[in-house]
Each structure stands twice: as structure tokens, then as C-alpha cells.
Design a protein around this motif. Structure first.
Motif, PDB file in Angstrom:
ATOM      1  N   GLY A 343      -4.722  -5.666 -11.253  1.00 16.21           N
ATOM      2  CA  GLY A 343      -3.426  -5.275 -11.805  1.00 16.21           C
ATOM      3  C   GLY A 343      -2.841  -4.079 -11.082  1.00 16.21           C
ATOM      4  O   GLY A 343      -1.644  -4.049 -10.767  1.00 16.21           O
ATOM      5  N   LEU A 344      -3.692  -3.058 -10.826  1.00 18.19           N
ATOM      6  CA  LEU A 344      -3.214  -1.883 -10.088  1.00 18.19           C
ATOM      7  C   LEU A 344      -2.773  -2.269  -8.687  1.00 18.19           C
ATOM      8  O   LEU A 344      -1.738  -1.795  -8.184  1.00 18.19           O
ATOM      9  CB  LEU A 344      -4.334  -0.842 -10.034  1.00 18.19           C
ATOM     10  CG  LEU A 344      -4.022   0.458  -9.270  1.00 18.19           C
ATOM     11  CD1 LEU A 344      -2.837   1.170  -9.918  1.00 18.19           C
ATOM     12  CD2 LEU A 344      -5.249   1.360  -9.239  1.00 18.19           C
ATOM     13  N   ILE A 346      -1.670  -5.175  -7.731  1.00 17.44           N
ATOM     14  CA  ILE A 346      -0.424  -5.933  -7.801  1.00 17.44           C
ATOM     15  C   ILE A 346       0.768  -5.007  -7.977  1.00 17.44           C
ATOM     16  O   ILE A 346       1.828  -5.199  -7.370  1.00 17.44           O
ATOM     17  CB  ILE A 346      -0.506  -6.960  -8.950  1.00 17.44           C
ATOM     18  CG1 ILE A 346      -1.511  -8.055  -8.588  1.00 17.44           C
ATOM     19  CG2 ILE A 346       0.854  -7.573  -9.240  1.00 17.44           C
ATOM     20  CD1 ILE A 346      -1.758  -9.045  -9.702  1.00 17.44           C
ATOM     21  N   VAL A 347       0.599  -3.969  -8.833  1.00 20.36           N
ATOM     22  CA  VAL A 347       1.697  -3.018  -9.034  1.00 20.36           C
ATOM     23  C   VAL A 347       2.050  -2.316  -7.734  1.00 20.36           C
ATOM     24  O   VAL A 347       3.237  -2.177  -7.368  1.00 20.36           O
ATOM     25  CB  VAL A 347       1.317  -2.000 -10.127  1.00 20.36           C
ATOM     26  CG1 VAL A 347       2.352  -0.878 -10.193  1.00 20.36           C
ATOM     27  CG2 VAL A 347       1.215  -2.696 -11.476  1.00 20.36           C
ATOM     28  N   LEU A 348       1.004  -1.877  -7.021  1.00 20.05           N
ATOM     29  CA  LEU A 348       1.267  -1.182  -5.759  1.00 20.05           C
ATOM     30  C   LEU A 348       1.915  -2.113  -4.738  1.00 20.05           C
ATOM     31  O   LEU A 348       2.865  -1.731  -4.032  1.00 20.05           O
ATOM     32  CB  LEU A 348      -0.043  -0.620  -5.203  1.00 20.05           C
ATOM     33  CG  LEU A 348      -0.710   0.477  -6.046  1.00 20.05           C
ATOM     34  CD1 LEU A 348      -2.042   0.892  -5.425  1.00 20.05           C
ATOM     35  CD2 LEU A 348       0.201   1.690  -6.170  1.00 20.05           C
ATOM     36  N   TRP A 350       3.596  -4.789  -5.400  1.00 19.08           N
ATOM     37  CA  TRP A 350       4.943  -5.142  -5.853  1.00 19.08           C
ATOM     38  C   TRP A 350       5.959  -4.070  -5.464  1.00 19.08           C
ATOM     39  O   TRP A 350       7.084  -4.383  -5.068  1.00 19.08           O
ATOM     40  CB  TRP A 350       4.940  -5.347  -7.358  1.00 19.08           C
ATOM     41  CG  TRP A 350       6.293  -5.637  -7.927  1.00 19.08           C
ATOM     42  CD1 TRP A 350       7.082  -4.805  -8.639  1.00 19.08           C
ATOM     43  CD2 TRP A 350       7.025  -6.847  -7.766  1.00 19.08           C
ATOM     44  NE1 TRP A 350       8.255  -5.418  -8.967  1.00 19.08           N
ATOM     45  CE2 TRP A 350       8.250  -6.684  -8.438  1.00 19.08           C
ATOM     46  CE3 TRP A 350       6.756  -8.061  -7.133  1.00 19.08           C
ATOM     47  CZ2 TRP A 350       9.208  -7.676  -8.494  1.00 19.08           C
ATOM     48  CZ3 TRP A 350       7.712  -9.046  -7.191  1.00 19.08           C
ATOM     49  CH2 TRP A 350       8.922  -8.854  -7.860  1.00 19.08           C
ATOM     50  N   ASN A 351       5.564  -2.822  -5.584  1.00 17.46           N
ATOM     51  CA  ASN A 351       6.476  -1.745  -5.195  1.00 17.46           C
ATOM     52  C   ASN A 351       6.802  -1.797  -3.707  1.00 17.46           C
ATOM     53  O   ASN A 351       7.900  -1.395  -3.285  1.00 17.46           O
ATOM     54  CB  ASN A 351       5.867  -0.386  -5.544  1.00 17.46           C
ATOM     55  CG  ASN A 351       5.873  -0.129  -7.037  1.00 17.46           C
ATOM     56  OD1 ASN A 351       6.738  -0.633  -7.741  1.00 17.46           O
ATOM     57  ND2 ASN A 351       4.909   0.628  -7.528  1.00 17.46           N
ATOM     58  N   ARG A 354       9.214  -5.090  -3.396  1.00 13.98           N
ATOM     59  CA  ARG A 354      10.272  -5.330  -4.375  1.00 13.98           C
ATOM     60  C   ARG A 354      11.648  -5.379  -3.729  1.00 13.98           C
ATOM     61  O   ARG A 354      12.456  -6.280  -4.017  1.00 13.98           O
ATOM     62  CB  ARG A 354      10.240  -4.243  -5.445  1.00 13.98           C
ATOM     63  CG  ARG A 354      11.276  -4.432  -6.535  1.00 13.98           C
ATOM     64  CD  ARG A 354      11.138  -3.355  -7.581  1.00 13.98           C
ATOM     65  NE  ARG A 354      11.242  -2.040  -6.978  1.00 13.98           N
ATOM     66  CZ  ARG A 354      11.097  -0.897  -7.656  1.00 13.98           C
ATOM     67  NH1 ARG A 354      10.816  -0.949  -8.944  1.00 13.98           N
ATOM     68  NH2 ARG A 354      11.206   0.260  -7.047  1.00 13.98           N
TER      69      ARG A 354
END
Length: 755
Positions: A343-344, A346-348, A350-351, A354
Motif C-alpha cells: 500500500g505504501l 502504491i501511494v508513492l 501513484w504520486n 499521477r
């Protein structure tokens, strides 16, 4: 590496996974050793406990026989004798029967039956043995039933053994007369005093069958372990799992071979022990640990041969249960940590991407808006009715005529795959062409059709005010027969025109039948969705294999009279030699509303649509489908092919004219030849049906229903969605994609205005 999205997604999860695997390996070996020792001790202890329990159960034969002596008097009142025998059996685990047999063939006994104790007395007569059965309530007999059998206790093995030995003895395992279950009996003869001649007065018995002893054998505490009592030759005397095997009731002894348990086969192949023994067995399905102990010595004051044994078996793999539990917990913890890490990551990641995606999305939206603006230049979009991966349906108004309409179009994004673009275009064109060829007021009307210079197809339909028949029943329940009959007649009008033109709808179902109002007219039915229409000339395709989309279990259940290969439906063009859209081996339609010949891929005619209309009538009248849906469509298809039609009147909450039930049953006939000849014949039969007394659906009632009907207001379009569509405009945003099924139902489901 962490500077790229791929590096973030790979590195962090890999580190967390490595730590979790290390923790798992450290504790595994120690846990397995402890689990193995503990399981072996439990197995030995359980075998000893079961041996003790079974021995205690068998020892109950002695006290019961002693008390039966006082009841071995044929002159004793039947009520008193049976109640006392009943009390001897109650509360004695393992005991299945206690009885007294007299030399004249009279038999009195108490036995376990369906979890309670029943009693019986039987006497021999000229027509057979008269058996009377009772239960005991508050110390009194309550008659159950009376029957005639050929039972004679003097011909049974226990009686002969008692006469031959003239002393208490245990029988060999045998099958009981009524239940056919394997069991053993402790029998004892009772004689007159020598001074009175020493004649046989009665034979006393205490029975132990497989069912009673199996309930008394405690289930092992170890997972997957099982205990049993058996003889050296393989006869099973107690086996707790036997009640789940549905073994046939025969006069044959229950043998280990009947249980089909590889562990039992390996157990009987090993030499029997003389004392409690723990050994490992190699069976065909794996290795087992077996704790075996003999049951012998004095039982009920009689020496028992040392050929009865009690055994507890457990798979070796089950001994590692605690270890596996620890490993599962460790794996779950590691998976949780890994999920957090992913999850972490993916967040990184994604940023990092994006902005790139936002740019790509904006460009795609601009292309979609420009394409729609060029193809829909005369219409103003008011509200979105539905959207899918292939197309969109909008409520719209003509800029000059101010006429409301529904617009269905293919989104440009759906045409990126060249392999499917041609089929999508052709199916869209055919649906529009079919609708344009229909003139019945009960078929949805089409106003316009076009193709833009970019190759985007669209057509404009009438906008309907109402709801489809599926929503009608879900919201308001089953409808009265007096209302349903006119609706079916209107549907027949649309189908009659289509069938005259050689067109088969093939997807008649409640969502495709729309109930609407227009001006001061109400209860108007419209037939929708001609997307998979077929001409009757194309239904006789060459014989090929069964439809690929039908689950394998359906063809497997076809009787021998049905050919192994059946023709699959093939959709041909409406006019001219256009390409086929439905590939050979495909099955189109809705499982709950398909005629048997359509399911089997056989040649079709208009009577297949009449079968589906009969299913819709069933839905309207009962609020349920003709056959309930299972988890898999295969069972539902099988029912439509083979199962008899349920009674309609019994399924309806209201009155059902017998003539209506007959007409609908004819529509649902398995053989198309037994259905109405065509839609006009069906409509004529429906018109001839008289409404049940006091149940007419009048015009006033219909108008009152529509006045009370308040549909949900359609969602208003946003400022960016409501635009005057003109060539060159690019500011119209595309709607969010939903399923293609939503596109197919947008003109036949809420909100109430549908095209």
C-alpha cells in the motif's frame, strides 16, 4: 532504485517478505517436535479411554439381564412388563435392545428408535407375526402402530445359541432383523427348576448395534482422528462416521471394506496386538498413526474371545496441526505487513505517475467530447441515463423542435480494438435498422440514425415515461391477472409484426418489456432491445458441437434421445449477406427466459419468443421466475429443458382464471409444437379469457395507479454535461463507464424516462 515507480513497488515488499520468511522458519522446527510428541500422547490416551468406555457399555448387559429375569413371565400384564423393560433401556448408552422371548414365539422388548425408546410385543398367528409398538409416557403405554411381519424369535441366532449353551453367552456379530445393522447380543436362557422339569421358560437378550455403540465411542480430540471397534475378521461393531456414509440396509454384516477407508484396510492387514500398541501404518492415501487395544476378559460375567479390538487412527499429516496453525498465523502477519508495504509503495508510485495519468485522461476526454460534439450537432444533452464500456444513453432535446428523445451512441474509446470494432458497429447498426423497420405502437420507435465522419454510430429513440416489468414487480409485487392479460396482448402485437418480418427477438424478459404512459393513455407496453435479433432463415445452421457457453453439466444430462451434437444459434443479417455476429458455439439469451430449443442450440421460430413471454407472464403473476435460480446457470437451464411446469394458480397470491393457466402452460410447453402457433393465436386466446369475478382491472383503476405512481426524478446533467452539441465543440465531458448491462437496460429501468 526508489526514484522510479517500479523500484518502489518491488523493493519495499521484498524487504518485508524476507523478514517474515525468516521469522517463520525459526519457529517451525521447534513447534513441529512439540506437536508430534503431544499428539502421540493424546492418541494413546484416547485409545485407552475408548477401550474403557466400550468395556463399560458391554458390562451393562449383566445388570440388565438380572432385572429381565423378573419380567420373564408370560402371565405378567403386558403394560407392566413393557414399561419395566422400557425403564431398563433408558439412560444406558450403547444398549440398543432389551428383550424377553418365550417358547411360544411371544416377544417383548424395548429398543432405541430415532433418539427415543419404544417398546413392542409380538405374537405368532396364522397370518404372520402380529407386532404392536408403543411409546411410554407418564408410566403408561401410548400406541404407535400395528403391523404384521414374519419375525419369529425362535429362529434367530441369539435364541438358538441360548438353547444350545443353556448358559449366558455372547453371539458372533450378526445383522438385526428390523434395522439390518450389525450388532452383538448377550443372551441368556431361563429354565424352570429341575424339580419342575427344567423346561425352557424364556430367553433374555441385551443387544448392542453399530449405531448405539458408535454414539458411545467418544470422538478423538485430535483433528481428523477417528475411533472404531472391530473384530479380527474385519466386522465393524462401532464407527462414529458410519452414519454419514448412507450405507444400504442389507442382511450383510458391516465390513471394513464397506467403509472404503484405506486406513482401515492397512489396520486389518497388520497383526492384531495383545495389549495397547501404538504403530504407524502405510495406507494408499498416506501414513497413519494407530493406537490399538484388545477388548476381552469377562464381560457381563461371560468370557469374551480376544478378537474384539478398539482402535484410534489419525493421519500423520494431522499431527503437524499446531505447527501449521503457527505457520498460518505467521503467514497472515507477514501478509499483513506485506500488504502495508505494498500500500505504501502504491501511494508513492501513484504520486509519481499521477500527473502523467491526469494529462492522458484529459486528452482522452477531449477526444471523446470532440467526437460526440461532431456527431450530435442537433441535440442538447439534458441528463445521462446510462453509460458502459461501449456506449452511452442520454436524455436529450432537439435544438429546434424542442422534442425530448433518448440518444444511444458508441463511445470512440470502445473502438480502439480493431478485432471487435467491426462487430460492435454491425450489431449497433442492426439494432437501429430492426427498430426502424417496425411500425407497431408497442415497439419502441426510432427517430434518427447516423454515423459521424469519425465513424461513431448513434441513433435517436422515443423517450418513455414509466418502468420496466421487472421493476414493476419488484416495487409493487405480483400483478392481478386482469391487468396482466392486456399487457401480454400488447406484447403479442409487437412480436406478431416482428415474426411476420421473419425476425426473432431471442431475449424476451421483464427488463425488455416497458410499461409506460403517453398523454392521457396509460398501461401501454413497449418491446425493447432488439440487439440480438435473428432471422428465421438463419436458425437452421449445420449440426455442430453444443454451445460453448453452456456449462458442461448441461449437455452431460441430456437423455440418449437427444443427439450429442446440436446446432448452435447463428445470427444472420437482416438484409443481404452481411457477416454473422454470433459465432458458432455461442448461446445468446437470458437463462431464466430461454426456450429449451434455444438452450440446446436447435433451429428456432417465433414460438421460442412465446415461451419467453410465458416466463414473463409467470413473473408478473407470481412475483418469481418459473424456476428458481441456483448458484450456477447449468441447473437452471436443465430445469427449463426437463423439469415439469409448477402449478400457476398455487403460486399466485390472487385469483387465476383456469383458462389463463391453460394458455400460459401451453406457452411453456417443452415441445414447440404444443405451444400456440404464433403471436396472433396467443393474443386471440388471451382475449377470450374472462376476468375473474370482482377482479377486473378497469380504466379508472389504471389511471389511479398511474396518478399514485411517482417515479424518481432523473438526475440533472452538470454544467459541463449540458451543452448544445455543435461541430467543433470539445468541452463536453464523457460520463463514467459502468457495465455494458447498464447500457442494455437504460431504456427499460429507473429513472422512469427511458428511450
Amino acid at each position: 532504485m526508489l526514484a522510479s515507480p517500479v523500484g518502489v513497488l518491488v523493493t519495499i515488499p521484498a524487504l518485508v517478505a524476507a523478514v517474515g520468511v525468516g521469522i517463520l522458519l525459526v519457529g517451525r522446527d521447534a513447534t513441529r517436535t512439540v506437536s508430534d510428541d503431544m499428539a502421540r500422547r493424546l492418541l494413546t490416551s484416547n485409545a485407552a479411554s475408548v477401550r474403557s468406555d466400550v468395556a463399560f457399555a458391554l458390562d451393562q448387559a449383566g445388570p440388565v439381564l438380572e432385572q429381565l429375569r423378573a419380567l420373564a413371565d408370560p402371565a405378567r400384564p403386558v403394560d407392566d412388563a413393557l414399561v419395566r423393560i422400557h425403564d431398563l433401556v433408558v439412560g444406558r448408552p450403547g444398549v440398543a435392545y432389551a428383550s424377553v422371548s418365550f417358547p411360544d414365539g411371544t416377544f417383548r422388548g424395548a429398543y432405541l428408535a430415532s433418539g427415543r425408546v419404544e417398546v413392542q410385543e409380538s405374537k405368532l398367528g396364522e397370518a404372520g407375526t402380529d407386532v404392536r409398538r408403543y411409546t411410554v409416557a407418564s408410566g403408561a403405554l401410548v400406541p404407535l402402530r400395528r403391523e404384521t411381519t414374519d419375525y419369529d424369535p425362535r429362529q434367530r441366532g441369539f435364541y438358538r445359541l441360548a438353547v444350545a449353551t443353556r448358559a449366558r453367552a455372547w453371539t458372533e456379530p450378526y445383522t438385526f432383523f428390523a434395522t439390518h445393522e450389525t450388532g452383538i447380543t448377550c443372551t441368556e436362557p431361563l429354565h424352570e427348576p429341575r424339580e419342575a422339569g427344567g423346561a425352557l421358560r424364556a430367553v433374555l437378550t441385551v443387544d448392542f448395534d453399530v449405531g448405539a455403540l458408535s454414539q458411545y465411542v467418544a470422538r478423538p480430540a485430535l483433528d481428523q482422528a477417528r475411533s472404531l471397534v472391530y473384530t479380527r475378521d474385519g466386522t465393524i461393531l462401532a464407527y462414529p462416521a458410519a452414519d454419514r456414509l448412507a450405507l444400504p440396509a442389507t442382511d450383510q454384516l458391516l465390513r471394513a471394506a464397506d467403509l472404503r477407508d484405506p486406513a482401515l484396510d492397512a489396520l486389518l492387514a497388520s497383526p492384531p496386538p495383545t495389549a495397547l500398541r501404538l504403530s504407524e501404518l502405510a495406507a494408499s492415501d498416506g501414513h497413519y498413526l494407530a493406537a490399538v487395544a484388545p477388548i476381552g476378559g469377562q464381560r457381563a460375567g461371560v468370557a469374551v474371545p480376544l478378537d474384539w479390538y478398539v482402535a484410534t487412527l489419525v493421519p500423520v499429516r494431522a499431527l503437524l496441526g499446531p505447527t501449521h496453525a503457527m505457520e498460518r498465523r505467521s503467514a497472515i502477519a507477514s501478509a499483513g505487513a506485506l500488504a502495508i508495504a505494498v500500500g505504501l509503495a502504491i501511494v508513492l508510485a501513484w504520486n509519481l505517475v499521477r500527473m502523467r495519468r491526469q494529462v492522458a485522461r484529459s486528452r482522452a476526454e477531449a477526444r471523446s467530447a470532440e467526437a460526440r460534439a461532431r456527431e450530435l450537432g442537433s441535440y442538447r444533452l439534458v441528463a445521462r441515463l446510462g453509460a458502459g464500456g461501449m456506449g452511452e444513453v442520454w436524455r436529450a432535446e432537439h435544438r429546434l423542435l424542442a422534442r425530448s428523445a433518448a440518444i444511444k451512441l458508441i463511445r470512440p474509446e470502445a473502438m480502439h480494438d480493431p478485432s471487435s470494432a467491426g462487430e460492435i458497429h454491425e450489431r449497433f447498426r442492426r439494432e437501429a435498422q430492426t427498430l426502424a423497420s417496425m411500425r407497431s405502437r408497442h415497439t419502441i420507435a426510432i427517430y434518427d440514425y447516423g454515423v459521424t465522419e469519425l465513424g461513431v454510430f448513434y441513433y435517436v429513440m422515443e423517450l418513455l415515461d414509466g418502468l420496466d416489468l421487472e421493476s414493476l414487480v419488484l416495487r409493487h409485487g405480483p400483478q392481478p391477472a386482469a391487468r396482466v392479460i392486456p399487457l401480454l396482448i400488447q406484447a403479442c402485437a409487437s412480436l406478431a409484426e416482428a415474426h411476420d418480418a421473419g425476425l426473432l427477438h431471442r431475449d424476451i424478459k421483464p427488463p425488455n418489456l416497458f410499461l409506460c404512459r403517453a398523454a392521457d393513455e396509460v398501461d401501454i407496453l413497449k418491446l425493447l432491445d432488439f440487439g440480438i435479433v435473428q432471422t428465421v432463415h438463419d436458425t437452421g445452421a449445420a449440426s455442430i458441437s453444443a454451445p460453448a457457453s453452456v456449462p458442461a453439466s448441461v449437455p452431460a444430462s441430456v437423455p440418449a434421445s437427444v443427439p450429442a451434437s446440436v446446432p448452435a444459434p447463428v445470427t444472420a443479417s437482416l438484409v443481404g449477406p452481411t457477416p454473422k455476429l454470433t459465432q458458432i458455439g455461442a448461446m445468446l439469451g437470458t437463462p431464466g427466459f430461454m426456450a429449451p430449443e434455444q438452450i440446446l442450440g436447435m433451429p428456432l421460430d417465433g414460438r421460442a419468443d412465446l415461451y419467453a413471454l410465458g416466463c414473463c407472464a409467470w413473473w408478473l403473476l407470481t412475483g418469481a421466475e418459473l424456476f428458481p435460480r441456483d448458484a450456477a446457470d447449468a441447473r437452471l437451464l436443465h430445469r427449463h429443458i426437463y423439469d415439469p411446469i409448477p402449478g400457476l394458480a398455487a403460486a399466485m397470491p390472487g385469483a387465476c382464471p383456469p383458462a389463463l393457466e391453460a394458455v400460459i402452460s401451453a406457452c411453456l410447453a417443452k415441445d414447440a409444437a404444443e405451444r400456440p402457433a404464433d403471436a396472433r393465436a396467443l393474443a386471440a386466446a388471451l382475449r377470450a379469457i374472462a376476468s375473474p369475478a370482482g377482479a377486473a382491472w378497469t380504466a379508472d383503476e389504471a389511471e389511479a395507479w398511474w396518478r399514485a405512481y411517482q417515479p424518481a426524478a432523473p438526475a440533472a446533467a452538470t454544467a459541463s454535461e449540458v451543452q448544445v452539441i455543435m461541430p467543433g465543440r470539445t468541452d463536453l465531458r464523457p460520463v463514467a463507464a459502468t457495465s455494458e448491462e447498464a447500457i442494455a437496460k437504460t431504456i427499460a429501468s429507473p429513472p422512469p424516462t427511458r428511450g
